[in-house]
Each structure stands twice: as C-alpha cells, then as structure tokens.
Design an enzyme around this catalytic site. Structure first.
Site, PDB file in Angstrom:
ATOM      1  N   ASP A   1       3.744  -9.230   1.201  1.00 28.72           N
ATOM      2  CA  ASP A   1       3.746  -7.768   1.230  1.00 28.72           C
ATOM      3  C   ASP A   1       2.382  -7.359   1.761  1.00 28.72           C
ATOM      4  OD1 ASP A   1       4.379  -4.980   0.653  1.00 28.72           O
ATOM      5  OD2 ASP A   1       5.768  -5.735  -0.877  1.00 28.72           O
TER       6      ASP A   1
ATOM      7  N   TYR B   1      15.875   4.942  10.160  1.00 30.20           N
ATOM      8  CA  TYR B   1      16.242   3.970   9.123  1.00 30.20           C
ATOM      9  C   TYR B   1      17.661   3.451   9.353  1.00 30.20           C
ATOM     10  CZ  TYR B   1      16.758   2.103   4.369  1.00 30.20           C
ATOM     11  OH  TYR B   1      16.972   1.292   3.271  1.00 30.20           O
TER      12      TYR B   1
ATOM     13  N   ASP C   1       1.398  -8.208   7.176  1.00 29.96           N
ATOM     14  CA  ASP C   1       2.161  -7.142   7.798  1.00 29.96           C
ATOM     15  C   ASP C   1       3.251  -7.829   8.615  1.00 29.96           C
ATOM     16  OD1 ASP C   1       3.195  -5.207   9.546  1.00 29.96           O
ATOM     17  OD2 ASP C   1       1.281  -4.177   9.765  1.00 29.96           O
ATOM     18  N   VAL C   2       4.509  -7.619   8.255  1.00 37.32           N
ATOM     19  CA  VAL C   2       5.591  -8.367   8.897  1.00 37.32           C
ATOM     20  C   VAL C   2       5.765  -8.006  10.365  1.00 37.32           C
ATOM     21  CG1 VAL C   2       6.864  -8.799   6.761  1.00 37.32           C
ATOM     22  CG2 VAL C   2       7.310  -6.690   8.070  1.00 37.32           C
TER      23      VAL C   2
END
Length: 300
Positions: free
Chosen positions: A37, A180, A87-88
């Site tokens: 995360d 989203y 940070d993905v």
C-alpha cells in the site's frame, strides 16, 4: 490445517478495508503474505510527486504506527507477513513487492489485485482529466501490471490464482462514477482474457464485484468533503440490497479466500458478484411483493 497452507500471496491495497481483512484472513488460513500500500504519513511527498489534483484521490490522514500503517500491520500479524510500501502505478515499486515475496517466501501462488481509488469523481463531463487518469492507472492498469509480474512466478510453481477487485459499478450504470466504472469494467474484461490465455498453465484468473461494502473508500472517501458515519452507511446500504444488510469486508475476504484456495481449482474467467443480489435485481420496487412465506410453501 489451513486452507492456504504452503501458499504465498501478494495483496495490493492491503492496509485498509477489504484488502486488510483479506490479508488477515489469508494469514489465519496459513498463507505467507506480502501486502503493499502507500506508506502511511507521507501525503506531502505524494502531493510533491503527483500534484494536488491527482493526490486528492488518496487518503491524507494515515498516521505512522496507526491501524492503516502497513509496517504496523505486518508486525502485528507476525512472521508470515511482510509489508512493502509501493505505488502500484510505478512498475519498479510493484516489481519489488513480487521480488520480496520470492526472496522472503520462495515464490508467488496467489495475487489479490485489490488496490483501488475513486468514487464521487463527478460526471462524465465534469470529471477532471488528471483524476480520470489516476483512477484508470490504479484501478485498471495496475491490475494488468500485477498479472504481468505474477504469471512468470506462478508458472514456476505449476499454477496459481489471480483475483482482482472489480465492482458492481462494472455491471451497472451508476451516475458520478464514470472513471471508476470504466476501470472496473475493464478489470472484468481483462480477467476473462487473461483466464483464457493462462488456463493451460493452471493459472486461474477471476474477479470479485462487490456491492455496497462498509469500507473507507465509501465512508471516508478522500473525494468527499465530509465523512459518513459507518453505522449510518450500514443502515443506508441495508436498504439498497435485496438481502437487507450492508456488505462487510469479511464478505469479500471470504470470496477471495475461496478463489485463492484449491477448492476453486476448476473456476476461472468469472466475475463473481458479492452484492446481496443487487446486480441481479430488475426493479427494487418489486421487493416484498412476493411474500417469503408463500415461496417456502410453493410446490416443487
């Protein structure tokens, strides 16, 4: 014996909500888990890197050593958990998460692509492009990144399970959630394609489509001006679903556990709605018009 004994899992977005509950459940069922995360207490650095507009989709007040600090979570869960801040959306940082799983635990058997942001971003017309881009990058493109990193490691282990968090918003048109919903719809499509490409390698790819779940992304959304009391949210969501209660993070963790386990070894390419029947409902105005008692007494 735990249902995930001997398995190694990577969980993104693992420091809160559905991700944290799933991390806890996976560890309890015998898995070794690397969670990732954003680091707690580092919002100013995020603003410096992303700018104010994109940073605003992230939580501002997560304290070091608090309940959503990944390092504190891993310490609490013990030797079978590791936290790697990442940070993905950054390929090198996400790659280090998988490298840690291989270095510390020997490989990867399970990936739960759960990191997500969004909600209340505004209409299709009003949503600012930087916010749209950030939501797509985290909620969709990072899922693709995770799959790309997981597949070689799972192939070495003879197979695995990839689970991604999609959404009921992928199945229904919900005003104000354009970015989203687009991202989560993409996750459903990506899941099906990856499942077909990877089936012969015994790598299963599925996604979960939650309904209204009592998690911080709803009651403490960074994109809203005010928080919602979680119990008030429960009451509201209880009226929204055909099963008259709110969804809880445990509902998603239970579904993820099943998909991660060998019990689901013949399940792939599925978008599983965990939503109290919401996405199956044609018209909420029809609720209660067929009494349950009559259904129980109806002949077969």
């Amino acid at each position: 014996m735990g249902r995930l004994d001997g398995k190694v899992a990577v969980v993104t977005g693992g420091a809160s909500g559905m991700g944290l509950t799933t991390v806890e459940r996976f560890v309890a069922e015998g898995a070794q888990v690397v969670l990732t995360d954003l680091p707690a207490g580092d919002f100013d650095a995020l603003v410096d890197r992303l700018g104010t507009e994109q940073a605003q989709v992230h939580y501002k007040h997560r304290e070091k050593d608090g309940p959503n600090d990944g390092f504190a979570i891993a310490e609490r869960l013990g030797s079978n958990a590791r936290f790697v801040p990442a940070d993905v959306t950054l390929a090198d940082e996400l790659a280090e998460v998988f490298a840690t799983a291989t270095r510390e635990f020997g490989g990867v058997d399970i990936l739960f692509n759960n990191a997500g942001v969004g909600g209340a971003e505004g209409s299709v017309v009003d949503c600012p492009e930087p916010i749209f881009d950030r939501i797509i990058d985290i909620d969709l493109k990072a899922v693709w990144r995770g799959i790309k990193l997981a597949v070689p490691l799972m192939t070495e282990r003879g197979g695995g399970s990839i689970i991604s968090t999609a959404s009921g918003a992928a199945l229904m048109g919900i005003p104000g959630l354009a970015a989203y919903s687009a991202a989560k719809g993409g996750v459903v499509a990506l899941t099906r394609v990856a499942a077909m490409e990877l089936a012969s390698a015994y790598i299963r790819v599925n996604c979960i489509c939650p309904g209204g779940i009592v998690t911080p992304i709803i009651y403490n959304s960074p994109l809203r001006d005010a928080n919602i009391d979680p119990d008030t949210l429960r009451a509201v969501l209880g009226m929204a679903h055909p099963i008259p209660r709110a969804g809880e993070p445990e509902d998603i963790a239970n579904a993820a556990l099943w998909l991660a386990s060998d019990e689901a070894s013949f399940v792939t390419g599925q978008a599983i709605a965990v939503d109290g029947g919401l996405s199956a409902e044609a018209d909420s105005r029809l609720r209660g018009q067929i009494p349950t008692a009559n259904l129980r007494s109806a002949p077969c």
